[in-house]
Scaffold this motif. Sequence first.
Motif, PDB file in Angstrom:
ATOM      1  N   ALA A  30       0.830  -1.212   0.000  1.00 37.80           N
ATOM      2  CA  ALA A  30       0.000   0.000   0.000  1.00 37.80           C
ATOM      3  C   ALA A  30       0.866   1.264   0.000  1.00 37.80           C
ATOM      4  O   ALA A  30       0.553   2.241  -0.691  1.00 37.80           O
ATOM      5  CB  ALA A  30      -0.936  -0.015   1.207  1.00 37.80           C
ATOM      6  N   PHE A  31       1.951   1.241   0.746  1.00 37.33           N
ATOM      7  CA  PHE A  31       2.877   2.371   0.782  1.00 37.33           C
ATOM      8  C   PHE A  31       3.456   2.622  -0.609  1.00 37.33           C
ATOM      9  O   PHE A  31       3.525   3.762  -1.070  1.00 37.33           O
ATOM     10  CB  PHE A  31       3.987   2.086   1.792  1.00 37.33           C
ATOM     11  N   ASP A  32       3.851   1.555  -1.300  1.00 41.29           N
ATOM     12  CA  ASP A  32       4.411   1.688  -2.640  1.00 41.29           C
ATOM     13  C   ASP A  32       3.400   2.323  -3.602  1.00 41.29           C
ATOM     14  O   ASP A  32       3.769   3.135  -4.458  1.00 41.29           O
ATOM     15  CB  ASP A  32       4.885   0.346  -3.170  1.00 41.29           C
ATOM     16  N   SER A  33       2.134   1.989  -3.463  1.00 40.50           N
ATOM     17  CA  SER A  33       1.094   2.610  -4.293  1.00 40.50           C
ATOM     18  C   SER A  33       0.963   4.100  -3.976  1.00 40.50           C
ATOM     19  O   SER A  33       0.834   4.931  -4.886  1.00 40.50           O
ATOM     20  CB  SER A  33      -0.249   1.915  -4.088  1.00 40.50           C
ATOM     21  N   LEU A  34       0.998   4.424  -2.698  1.00 44.79           N
ATOM     22  CA  LEU A  34       0.947   5.826  -2.277  1.00 44.79           C
ATOM     23  C   LEU A  34       2.150   6.593  -2.830  1.00 44.79           C
ATOM     24  O   LEU A  34       2.013   7.725  -3.318  1.00 44.79           O
ATOM     25  CB  LEU A  34       0.914   5.904  -0.751  1.00 44.79           C
ATOM     26  N   VAL A  35       3.313   5.981  -2.796  1.00 41.16           N
ATOM     27  CA  VAL A  35       4.527   6.611  -3.326  1.00 41.16           C
ATOM     28  C   VAL A  35       4.370   6.866  -4.823  1.00 41.16           C
ATOM     29  O   VAL A  35       4.718   7.949  -5.316  1.00 41.16           O
ATOM     30  CB  VAL A  35       5.769   5.747  -3.036  1.00 41.16           C
ATOM     31  N   ALA A  83       0.007  19.669  -2.732  1.00 44.91           N
ATOM     32  CA  ALA A  83      -1.119  18.834  -2.295  1.00 44.91           C
ATOM     33  C   ALA A  83      -0.731  17.354  -2.286  1.00 44.91           C
ATOM     34  O   ALA A  83      -1.090  16.628  -1.348  1.00 44.91           O
ATOM     35  CB  ALA A  83      -2.324  19.063  -3.191  1.00 44.91           C
ATOM     36  N   HIS A  84      -0.009  16.891  -3.302  1.00 44.62           N
ATOM     37  CA  HIS A  84       0.368  15.468  -3.345  1.00 44.62           C
ATOM     38  C   HIS A  84       1.320  15.115  -2.208  1.00 44.62           C
ATOM     39  O   HIS A  84       1.247  14.019  -1.664  1.00 44.62           O
ATOM     40  CB  HIS A  84       0.960  15.082  -4.713  1.00 44.62           C
ATOM     41  N   THR A  85       2.182  16.040  -1.815  1.00 41.84           N
ATOM     42  CA  THR A  85       3.091  15.777  -0.691  1.00 41.84           C
ATOM     43  C   THR A  85       2.329  15.782   0.624  1.00 41.84           C
ATOM     44  O   THR A  85       2.538  14.902   1.473  1.00 41.84           O
ATOM     45  CB  THR A  85       4.225  16.820  -0.654  1.00 41.84           C
ATOM     46  N   ARG A  86       1.440  16.735   0.807  1.00 46.49           N
ATOM     47  CA  ARG A  86       0.649  16.773   2.045  1.00 46.49           C
ATOM     48  C   ARG A  86      -0.198  15.509   2.179  1.00 46.49           C
ATOM     49  O   ARG A  86      -0.335  14.960   3.270  1.00 46.49           O
ATOM     50  CB  ARG A  86      -0.219  18.035   2.087  1.00 46.49           C
ATOM     51  N   HIS A  87      -0.738  15.026   1.053  1.00 46.63           N
ATOM     52  CA  HIS A  87      -1.511  13.779   1.065  1.00 46.63           C
ATOM     53  C   HIS A  87      -0.611  12.615   1.490  1.00 46.63           C
ATOM     54  O   HIS A  87      -0.996  11.799   2.347  1.00 46.63           O
ATOM     55  CB  HIS A  87      -2.116  13.530  -0.313  1.00 46.63           C
ATOM     56  N   PHE A  88       0.591  12.530   0.905  1.00 49.41           N
ATOM     57  CA  PHE A  88       1.536  11.480   1.273  1.00 49.41           C
ATOM     58  C   PHE A  88       1.861  11.529   2.761  1.00 49.41           C
ATOM     59  O   PHE A  88       1.840  10.499   3.452  1.00 49.41           O
ATOM     60  CB  PHE A  88       2.824  11.600   0.445  1.00 49.41           C
TER      61      PHE A  88
END
Length: 114
Positions: A30-35, A83-88
């Motif tokens: 799941a982490f890899d997908s988020l990355v 936004a993508h970093t804050r989401h991560f």
Amino acid sequence: MGRQPEEDHITSGFGLIVRFNLRDAEAAEAFDSLVEETLQGIRAHEPGTLSYVVHTVADEPNSRLFYELYADRAAFDQHEQQAHTRHFLAEREKYVTDFEVTFVQSQGAAGVWK
């Protein structure tokens, strides 16, 4: 033959290495997908991010190492506000047991990253 101007960013940028330890294999997936989602945002919106490389760790399937190089501190600060970093940053807590950030300064480099 001197250094090329486009190589200056390699030795003058703002860098960090982050090690993430993940809960288990399911969390790692799941982490890899988020990355991957985050990388898409970085590619599309962050010209000041010179290199953002995610590594698996040999013999440690639930660990990841990030190598991040920014043009300067301002580019890093801009990355942190995306936004993508804050989401991560918000979502990673579901998968991570702990992490360590090391800020680095280059003392030299070879090769050119594109």
